[in-house]
Design an enzyme around this catalytic site. Structure first.
Site, PDB file in Angstrom:
ATOM      1  N   TYR A  56       0.840  -1.203   0.000  1.00 60.72           N
ATOM      2  CA  TYR A  56       0.000   0.000   0.000  1.00 60.72           C
ATOM      3  C   TYR A  56       0.872   1.249   0.000  1.00 60.72           C
ATOM      4  O   TYR A  56       1.822   1.351   0.784  1.00 60.72           O
ATOM      5  CB  TYR A  56      -0.900   0.058   1.233  1.00 60.72           C
ATOM      6  N   HIS A 134      -0.790 -12.035   1.773  1.00 55.59           N
ATOM      7  CA  HIS A 134      -1.744 -11.140   1.107  1.00 55.59           C
ATOM      8  C   HIS A 134      -2.469 -11.834  -0.039  1.00 55.59           C
ATOM      9  O   HIS A 134      -3.678 -11.651  -0.223  1.00 55.59           O
ATOM     10  CB  HIS A 134      -0.990  -9.909   0.592  1.00 55.59           C
ATOM     11  N   SER A 213     -13.252  -4.064   2.458  1.00 56.54           N
ATOM     12  CA  SER A 213     -14.299  -3.408   1.652  1.00 56.54           C
ATOM     13  C   SER A 213     -15.689  -3.742   2.186  1.00 56.54           C
ATOM     14  O   SER A 213     -16.589  -4.092   1.426  1.00 56.54           O
ATOM     15  CB  SER A 213     -14.185  -3.787   0.180  1.00 56.54           C
ATOM     16  N   PRO A 214     -15.912  -3.628   3.495  1.00 57.65           N
ATOM     17  CA  PRO A 214     -17.222  -3.978   4.058  1.00 57.65           C
ATOM     18  C   PRO A 214     -18.334  -3.016   3.647  1.00 57.65           C
ATOM     19  O   PRO A 214     -19.513  -3.333   3.810  1.00 57.65           O
ATOM     20  CB  PRO A 214     -16.976  -3.912   5.575  1.00 57.65           C
ATOM     21  N   LEU A 215     -17.942  -1.865   3.109  1.00 60.26           N
ATOM     22  CA  LEU A 215     -18.919  -0.888   2.618  1.00 60.26           C
ATOM     23  C   LEU A 215     -18.951  -0.866   1.089  1.00 60.26           C
ATOM     24  O   LEU A 215     -19.390   0.109   0.482  1.00 60.26           O
ATOM     25  CB  LEU A 215     -18.603   0.505   3.171  1.00 60.26           C
ATOM     26  N   ARG A 217     -16.526  -0.651  -1.098  1.00 62.52           N
ATOM     27  CA  ARG A 217     -15.673   0.431  -1.591  1.00 62.52           C
ATOM     28  C   ARG A 217     -16.432   1.765  -1.619  1.00 62.52           C
ATOM     29  O   ARG A 217     -16.213   2.600  -2.480  1.00 62.52           O
ATOM     30  CB  ARG A 217     -15.097   0.087  -2.961  1.00 62.52           C
ATOM     31  N   GLY A 218     -17.318   1.914  -0.652  1.00 60.40           N
ATOM     32  CA  GLY A 218     -18.047   3.168  -0.513  1.00 60.40           C
ATOM     33  C   GLY A 218     -19.406   3.169  -1.164  1.00 60.40           C
ATOM     34  O   GLY A 218     -20.255   4.016  -0.843  1.00 60.40           O
ATOM     35  N   PHE A 219     -19.666   2.228  -2.070  1.00 60.17           N
ATOM     36  CA  PHE A 219     -20.941   2.245  -2.796  1.00 60.17           C
ATOM     37  C   PHE A 219     -22.133   2.087  -1.864  1.00 60.17           C
ATOM     38  O   PHE A 219     -23.166   2.739  -2.030  1.00 60.17           O
ATOM     39  CB  PHE A 219     -20.949   1.141  -3.859  1.00 60.17           C
ATOM     40  N   GLY A 222     -24.032   5.068  -0.153  1.00 62.14           N
ATOM     41  CA  GLY A 222     -24.887   5.977  -0.903  1.00 62.14           C
ATOM     42  C   GLY A 222     -24.264   7.325  -1.175  1.00 62.14           C
ATOM     43  O   GLY A 222     -24.933   8.237  -1.659  1.00 62.14           O
TER      44      GLY A 222
END
Length: 342
Positions: A56, A134, A213-215, A217-219, A222
């Site tokens: 990263y 990884h 990415s539990p969200l 990746r932001g999608f 909303g």
């Protein structure tokens, strides 16, 4: 947030973690000083389980190996607050994705050892709390890679071992060599393939699960717009680019439940994942990432959200509304979801 949980084999972590990749270049440039303030805000909010990786960070010449700048950022926090933090990092992705004649992933003993030494140096610490493979190097038996990792535990350089994006048979094979504390893979309301085989295998070997990415990746929050998607790596994923409008149906369900609870969509999505401890029988510690102190505090408050059976039933059903695959088009074949092949 003060809740903690035994992730596996005695590693006590905060109920929610923080994904450090969000503070790197993947979603655009981040001011290092602001990124450090976000990390401090996470620990202040009780989010003490911090996740990073040697790859990263801001890109460096491919000949120089993984970027490492995210670990260097973490080091600044650790100099002041090491005793408060459970630090996870990863090795294996070489940073040479798409480079001719250079492996994208390495799991050989020489690389495991040199990668660990390099991470310890960048982080400025003597011991890594949780060290992940990884990605799987398909050229090397997983038992050999884990045996090399186990040497690091014996030498006091690593406390616990983890695996990322592995199959159920690989989890079982690895656990015959050394206890596996955590499995990390994408898992969210719209990425649920791990529930079929990987989650049961993790439970079987006594490992907890760390969803990245539990969200979505932001999608799932909303808050993403087509303009923001077009300016980031998300433009390579068809769920975001080609099927943005169709997948708004998923967001609407989450937002409706959030409105009923007086919560945010992000909090509802995280709360749904955290019910997995009861529903799947293993510890689950999501690691959402963000560049915003406000969002850090918002995410931490998700620990206090309770979903009833009717709400869970509606949230479970959104997987049927999702259009598109989760794989990013620029990643190597087999990078994720190899559990579907077994």
């Amino acid at each position: 947030m003060t809740d903690t949980i035994d992730l596996g084999h005695g590693l006590e972590v905060s109920r929610l973690g923080f994904g450090g990749m969000a503070l790197s270049h993947v979603y655009g440039h981040t001011d290092p000083a602001e990124a450090l303030r976000v990390l401090h805000a996470a620990v202040d909010a009780g989010i003490t389980f911090l996740d990073t990786a040697d790859v990263y960070g801001e890109p460096r010449p491919k000949t120089s190996g993984p970027a490492g700048t995210n670990e260097e950022l973490m080091a600044q926090l650790l100099r002041e607050r090491r005793s408060e933090v459970q630090l996870a990092t990863k090795f294996g992705i070489t940073g040479a994705i798409g480079t001719p004649d250079a492996p994208a992933v390495r799991g050989d003993r020489d690389h495991v050892r040199s990668a660990c030494e390099a991470s310890l140096k960048r982080l400025g610490i003597e011991t890594i709390d949780l060290y992940y493979m990884h990605r799987r190097d398909l050229r090397v038996p997983i038992e050999e890679t884990v045996a090399s990792m186990a040497e690091l535990v014996a030498e006091g350089k690593v406390r616990h071992l983890g695996l990322s994006e592995v199959t159920a048979p690989e989890i079982r094979a690895a656990a015959t060599v050394h206890p596996i504390t955590a499995i990390q893979s994408e898992w969210s309301l719209w990425s649920r393939d791990v529930e079929a085989q990987v989650v049961p295998a993790a439970r079987e070997v006594g490992a907890g699960f760390v969803p990245y990415s539990p969200l979505g990746r932001g999608f799932l929050t909303g808050t993403l717009t087509p303009e923001r998607i077009a300016a980031s790596m998300l433009r390579a994923e068809d769920r975001f680019q080609r099927h943005f409008e169709a997948n708004q149906a998923v967001v609407r369900v989450i937002q409706g439940i959030a409105q009923d609870l007086g919560a945010t969509a992000a909090q509802v999505a995280l709360a749904w994942l955290m019910t997995a401890q009861q529903r799947h029988g293993l510890p689950v510690v999501p690691i959402p990432g963000t560049r915003s102190i406000t969002r850090v505090r918002e995410n931490a408050a998700a620990v206090g959200i309770t979903l009833d059976e009717d709400q869970l039933r509606h949230l479970d059903a959104v997987a049927d509304l999702v259009v598109g695959e989760r794989n990013l088009s620029f990643t190597p074949k087999g990078w994720v979801s190899r559990d579907r092949e077994v």
